[in-house]
Design a protein around this motif. Structure first.
Motif, short mmCIF file in Angstrom:
data_model
loop_
_atom_site.label_atom_id
_atom_site.label_comp_id
_atom_site.label_asym_id
_atom_site.label_seq_id
_atom_site.Cartn_x
_atom_site.Cartn_y
_atom_site.Cartn_z
N PRO A 206 0.81 -1.24 0.00
CA PRO A 206 0.00 0.00 0.00
C PRO A 206 0.83 1.28 0.00
CG PRO A 206 -0.84 -1.58 1.60
CD PRO A 206 0.48 -2.12 1.13
N ALA A 207 1.99 1.26 0.65
CA ALA A 207 2.81 2.47 0.74
C ALA A 207 3.37 2.89 -0.62
CB ALA A 207 3.95 2.26 1.73
N ALA A 208 3.38 1.98 -1.59
CA ALA A 208 3.95 2.28 -2.90
C ALA A 208 2.94 2.92 -3.85
CB ALA A 208 4.51 1.00 -3.53
N ARG A 209 1.72 3.14 -3.39
CA ARG A 209 0.68 3.69 -4.27
C ARG A 209 0.86 5.20 -4.40
NH1 ARG A 209 -4.76 1.17 -1.71
NH2 ARG A 209 -3.71 1.94 0.17
N PRO A 283 2.81 -1.59 -6.40
CA PRO A 283 1.85 -1.66 -5.29
C PRO A 283 1.00 -2.93 -5.34
CG PRO A 283 1.82 0.51 -6.32
CD PRO A 283 2.64 -0.38 -7.21
N GLU A 284 0.56 -3.35 -6.53
CA GLU A 284 -0.36 -4.47 -6.62
C GLU A 284 0.35 -5.81 -6.47
OE1 GLU A 284 0.48 -2.29 -8.93
OE2 GLU A 284 0.05 -2.98 -10.97
N ASN A 285 -0.40 -6.82 -6.05
CA ASN A 285 0.10 -8.19 -6.04
C ASN A 285 0.47 -8.57 -7.47
OD1 ASN A 285 -0.59 -11.23 -6.51
ND2 ASN A 285 -0.20 -11.06 -4.33
N LEU A 286 1.67 -9.11 -7.64
CA LEU A 286 2.16 -9.36 -9.00
C LEU A 286 1.34 -10.41 -9.73
CD1 LEU A 286 6.04 -9.25 -8.49
CD2 LEU A 286 4.51 -7.45 -9.29
N ALA A 287 0.87 -11.44 -9.02
CA ALA A 287 0.05 -12.46 -9.67
C ALA A 287 -1.28 -11.87 -10.14
CB ALA A 287 -0.18 -13.63 -8.72
N VAL A 288 -1.89 -11.04 -9.30
CA VAL A 288 -3.15 -10.40 -9.67
C VAL A 288 -2.94 -9.45 -10.85
CG1 VAL A 288 -4.96 -8.82 -8.89
CG2 VAL A 288 -4.12 -10.60 -7.36
N ALA A 289 -1.86 -8.67 -10.79
CA ALA A 289 -1.56 -7.73 -11.88
C ALA A 289 -1.33 -8.47 -13.19
CB ALA A 289 -0.34 -6.90 -11.52
N ALA A 290 -0.57 -9.57 -13.15
CA ALA A 290 -0.30 -10.33 -14.37
C ALA A 290 -1.58 -10.89 -14.95
CB ALA A 290 0.70 -11.45 -14.08
N LEU A 291 -2.46 -11.39 -14.10
CA LEU A 291 -3.73 -11.94 -14.56
C LEU A 291 -4.59 -10.86 -15.22
CD1 LEU A 291 -5.69 -14.35 -14.67
CD2 LEU A 291 -6.53 -13.66 -12.41
N LEU A 292 -4.65 -9.69 -14.59
CA LEU A 292 -5.44 -8.60 -15.16
C LEU A 292 -4.88 -8.13 -16.50
CD1 LEU A 292 -6.19 -6.39 -12.03
CD2 LEU A 292 -7.83 -7.73 -13.35
N HIS A 293 -3.56 -7.97 -16.59
CA HIS A 293 -2.97 -7.49 -17.83
C HIS A 293 -3.11 -8.51 -18.96
CE1 HIS A 293 -1.67 -4.01 -15.79
NE2 HIS A 293 -0.64 -4.54 -15.16
N ALA A 294 -2.93 -9.79 -18.65
CA ALA A 294 -3.12 -10.82 -19.67
C ALA A 294 -4.57 -10.83 -20.15
CB ALA A 294 -2.73 -12.19 -19.12
#
Length: 320
Positions: A206-209, A283-294
């Motif tokens: 969260p601090a990286a947002r 900031p985001e979870n990398l697995a969630v981000a990868a799924l969304l971008h794909a």
């Protein structure tokens, strides 16, 4: 030469010219890093830094070539699918970048001293002088504004019937295909908007947002939802009396934004997930981000195919 070409031709030349500073800066970054004269971006190895910036040099070169193709006679002889694809991806990058840069400046996102004043440069993590940041921003904004004028002028010359008529005139696409693509785009866009307003789900750090991260998610989220709505309108042919160019133009830009930006951000996400460089955190979870971008890349490709296949071109007309 009609009024469209009188505006489109100088706009195309201007777009090609204004992208030159960005290209020169990136070449200097690569050469300087290899020679040990310039710093490498935080979290990157020398090889990763060179590959990343060499890729953006190629993208800038392609953008300059695209701008020239819109105005030079040889551009009318380039294969239609190639022109359409490059224009789609290029406009997809720029429609997100233009409002992002404007809002970032208004809100004081502080990216001017952080990696070029843009998310693309921000992901690189290298600090730079203010004049470099200004040149990079000018290149993006100038290219975007130039193509906004030059692309319609070129399209009018090459595919005069593509945007003619009303929504109800086209043939309907596969409803399941349309609903799946529009639904996926809507969900992805809403997740990004949720993150932009401070939603905590799916956030690992969260601090990286920072403000620039929120802005890019907000802009991309709005384009994703807009693209989904335009795809639904074209695919279902409702409202039938709406001029077809309206949802087609909006859908073209929105799907391009989904495909282009998520493709770029997916590559960054996968790099961070596999290399795990120190000092580089999303900031985001990398697995969630990868799924969304794909999912966004796939949804953008499906939606644009639904958009362009819902109308048969007039006899003898060129098709993109």
């Amino acid at each position: 030469m009609d009024r469209f070409d009188r505006a489109g031709r100088p706009a195309a030349y201007g777009a090609a010219l204004v992208m030159a500073p960005y290209t020169v800066i990136k070449v200097c970054w690569v050469v300087g890093a290899i020679a040990g004269l310039l710093p490498i971006g935080a979290g990157f190895s020398l090889a990763g830094w060179v590959v990343l910036n060499t890729t953006t040099i190629g993208m800038a070169g392609l953008g300059i070539g695209m701008a020239l193709a819109l105005v030079r006679p040889w551009g009318m002889r380039v294969k239609g699918p190639l022109v359409a694809f490059v224009a789609w991806v290029g406009s997809g990058f720029l429609v997100a970048m233009l409002p992002y840069v404007a809002l970032d400046s208004l809100l004081g996102g502080g990216s001017g001293g952080n990696s070029g004043g843009s998310q693309e440069a921000g992901n690189q993590g290298a600090s730079m002088p203010g004049w470099e940041a200004a040149l990079i921003q000018t290149s993006f904004v100038g290219m975007g504004l130039g193509l906004v004028v030059a692309l319609p002028a070129y399209g009018r010359r090459r595919w005069p019937d593509a945007f003619a008529g009303r929504v109800g005139d086209g043939r309907a696409g596969d409803p399941r295909r349309v609903l799946w693509a529009a639904g996926a785009g809507t969900v992805i866009g809403l997740v990004w908007l949720y993150w932009a307003i401070g939603g905590p789900a799916g956030i690992a750090h969260p601090a990286a947002r920072e403000i620039n991260w929120r802005l890019l998610n907000g802009v991309c989220g709005l384009w994703a939802v807009t693209a989904a709505a335009a795809t639904w309108v074209i695919g279902r042919r409702r409202p039938a009396r709406l001029s077809r160019w309206v949802p087609l133009t909006v859908g073209w830009l929105g799907t391009g934004s989904l495909f282009a930006w998520s493709g770029w951000r997916l590559a960054i996400t996968l790099y961070l997930a596999t290399a795990r460089p120190s000092g580089a955190t999303l900031p985001e979870n990398l697995a969630v981000a990868a799924l969304l971008h794909a999912g966004a890349v796939a949804a953008g490709a499906v939606m644009v195919s639904a958009l362009v296949r819902t109308r048969k071109p007039a006899a003898g007309a060129a098709t993109p």
